[in-house]
Design an enzyme around this catalytic site. Structure first.
Site, PDB file in Angstrom:
ATOM      1  N   LYS A 292      37.636 -14.312  14.475  1.00  0.00           N
ATOM      2  CA  LYS A 292      36.445 -14.545  15.289  1.00  0.00           C
ATOM      3  C   LYS A 292      35.625 -13.275  15.238  1.00  0.00           C
ATOM      4  O   LYS A 292      36.153 -12.199  14.948  1.00  0.00           O
ATOM      5  CB  LYS A 292      36.836 -14.851  16.741  1.00  0.00           C
ATOM      6  CG  LYS A 292      35.815 -15.641  17.512  1.00  0.00           C
ATOM      7  CD  LYS A 292      35.938 -17.137  17.269  1.00  0.00           C
ATOM      8  CE  LYS A 292      34.862 -17.919  17.994  1.00  0.00           C
ATOM      9  NZ  LYS A 292      35.128 -19.360  17.950  1.00  0.00           N
TER      10      LYS A 292
ATOM     11  N   THR B 149      31.615 -31.402  16.159  1.00  0.00           N
ATOM     12  CA  THR B 149      32.611 -30.908  17.113  1.00  0.00           C
ATOM     13  C   THR B 149      32.777 -31.921  18.238  1.00  0.00           C
ATOM     14  O   THR B 149      33.903 -32.267  18.637  1.00  0.00           O
ATOM     15  CB  THR B 149      32.209 -29.530  17.678  1.00  0.00           C
ATOM     16  OG1 THR B 149      31.955 -28.648  16.581  1.00  0.00           O
ATOM     17  CG2 THR B 149      33.312 -28.937  18.545  1.00  0.00           C
TER      18      THR B 149
HETATM   19  N1  PHE Z   1      32.646 -21.777  15.725  1.00  0.00           N
HETATM   20  C1  PHE Z   1      33.579 -22.626  15.096  1.00  0.00           C
HETATM   21  C2  PHE Z   1      34.822 -22.788  15.976  1.00  0.00           C
HETATM   22  O1  PHE Z   1      35.053 -22.025  16.872  1.00  0.00           O
HETATM   23  C3  PHE Z   1      34.088 -22.073  13.812  1.00  0.00           C
HETATM   24  C4  PHE Z   1      33.290 -22.233  12.567  1.00  0.00           C
HETATM   25  C5  PHE Z   1      33.602 -21.395  11.522  1.00  0.00           C
HETATM   26  C6  PHE Z   1      32.316 -23.184  12.363  1.00  0.00           C
HETATM   27  C7  PHE Z   1      32.978 -21.496  10.322  1.00  0.00           C
HETATM   28  C8  PHE Z   1      31.692 -23.296  11.181  1.00  0.00           C
HETATM   29  C9  PHE Z   1      31.998 -22.458  10.155  1.00  0.00           C
HETATM   30  O2  PHE Z   1      35.596 -23.681  15.758  1.00  0.00           O
END
Ligand code: PHE
Length: 441
Positions: free
Chosen positions: A163, A233
């Site tokens: 992250k 999501t």
């Molecule tokens: N922000 C997304 C998550 O926490 C992660 C992500 C990474 C999205 C790379 C797109 C590309 O799940």
């Protein structure tokens, strides 16, 4: 208590790395690029592995610890957290002129090593306000990156977990002064061999700006080939929520007439609320922003607005946290009056380690509430990003949707059945499943 980044600034250093070597945590502090470096020139005058460095300076572990003396307490807490989480590495990069503090949290690279791609680990980029306490930001990043390892593994994604957090003022990505900031972020992303995407705090348009100008290792801006991560999501969260509702209330119309409380009406919460309403749920919603509530008024069917302060005390059937995490500790769990907790927020429990999570999950189960780690079903975004990156020649939204339904929907169904069979919490079973997978790789 002195902050670690302040010491970097006072010492005219740019970088701190904390790397785990077995049980030891090894510190390196350095001036690894010119502190006045103009990152607007990134990709033109210099590349990710060789930023100009007129006066390099490297402090090894002992020297770095001495230098960090005034922040000893913060460092000690950080080291405890790193050990508890089992992280590989932490990198702090300070741009003094831009006043940007960008931290990379690398929890695990295991699944990304030797994957034939530049990116080894995937995770989103989150902005924090400047006034937020340093340790709070770092702990948030540590927790989020740990969850990414499990999220990616559970979704069959060929990346480890990471992250990024950026502690800085908000900025308009289209403004001229943004270019240097974008260049700095892009350099951190590229030099860390990361694949990143949207998270909270930055505008989605910033992703497009970063991608257009500096790096293709950030994905899923609204102008990208597959669009933003919000809707996919939400799709995954809904699939899991629905499967859990069926598990609890039976296969047909399990959400009909159920009170679903959605906390946070952002890019995930709002479409999720719409999906629940379409299944006949009674919507309760909360958001700290009056603007978000006003926007929801136009697109949501009939709904009741709940005071943000009262969310955790409000009686409902499904509690769906879709804003910041770190919500449930023992005391709050004792106060809950809901039957299911399923939402898009990352890291919903107040925990720094798997052991702490397992304890809280047991308390939740003892209250008769069904839940499972969000990383088992919040993978829609990273699945979208992986498709955009790995199948750059012909990315397909249909393929992503099918995968989301499988990972988040079917995955939830089998997880809840197995947990019931083994008389364990879904959280424990979810961790066990991924660990078996990681051990075999
Ligand atoms: N922000 C997304 C998550 O926490 C992660 C992500 C990474 C999205 C790379 C797109 C590309 O799940």
């Amino acid at each position: 208590m002195s902050a670690i980044y302040d010491i970097l600034a006072d010492s005219e250093l740019t970088s701190l790395r904390v790397a785990r070597r077995g049980q030891r945590l090894e510190l390196t502090m350095a001036r690894s690029w010119d502190p006045d470096l103009d990152f607007a020139r990134y990709g033109q005058d210099f590349h990710h592995d060789a930023p100009p460095n007129r006066q390099p300076l490297v402090l090894g572990d002992a020297q770095a610890r001495r230098k960090l003396g005034p922040a000893m307490e913060a460092l000690a807490q950080l080291e405890v957290a790193l050990r508890a989480g089992g992280h590989e590495q932490l990198r702090l990069e300070l741009h003094p002129k831009l006043d940007m503090r960008v931290t990379t949290y690398i929890h695990s690279s295991t699944l990304g090593r030797n994957n034939g791609l530049h990116g080894l680990r995937a995770g989103g980029l989150r902005r924090h306000e400047r006034q937020t306490a340093e340790l709070e930001v770092l702990q948030d990043g540590l927790n989020l990156s740990r969850a990414m390892t499990f999220k990616n593994a559970a979704a069959g994604i060929p990346f480890g977990g990471c992250k990024l957090t950026a502690q800085c003022d908000a900025f308009d990505p289209r403004s001229a002064e943004a270019v240097e900031r974008l260049g700095f972020l892009a350099w951190v992303i590229d030099s860390g061999a990361l694949i990143t995407g949207p998270d909270m705090g930055f505008s989605p348009e910033m992703i497009d700006a970063l991608q257009a100008r500096f790096t293709r290792h950030i994905l899923c801006g609204p102008g990208g080939r597959l669009g933003h991560t919000g809707a996919p999501t939400a799709r995954g969260v809904f699939k899991a929520l629905f499967a859990a509702a069926q598990h609890r209330w039976g296969p047909s119309g399990p959400l009909k007439g159920r009170r679903v409380l959605v906390q946070g009406l952002g890019s995930v919460g709002l479409p999720l609320a719409q999906m629940c309403a379409a299944e006949g749920a009674r919507l309760l919603v909360a958001d700290t922003s009056a603007r978000a509530l006003a926007a929801a008024r136009d697109v949501l069917p009939e709904h009741e607005v709940i005071d943000s302060e009262r969310v955790l005390d409000t009686e409902c059937d499904v509690l769906s946290p879709c804003a910041y995490g770190a919500l449930f500790d023992a005391e709050r769990i004792a106060r809950l009056s809901c039957q299911l907790i399923y939402g898009g927020a990352n890291n919903q429990l107040v925990a720094r380690s798997q052991a702490e999570e397992l304890k809280l999950a047991t308390l939740i189960a003892e209250r008769g509430i069904l839940t499972q780690p969000d990383w088992t079903y919040t993978s829609g975004g990273v699945l979208l990003g992986t498709e955009e990156y790995v199948n750059a020649a012909g990315p397909s939204l249909e393929r992503v949707h099918a995968r989301i339904d499988q990972v988040c929907g079917d995955g939830t169904r089998t997880l809840l059945e197995r947990a019931e069979r083994e008389a364990k919490t879904p959280t424990e079973v979810a961790y066990r499943q991924v660990e078996e997978l990681l051990a075999g790789s």
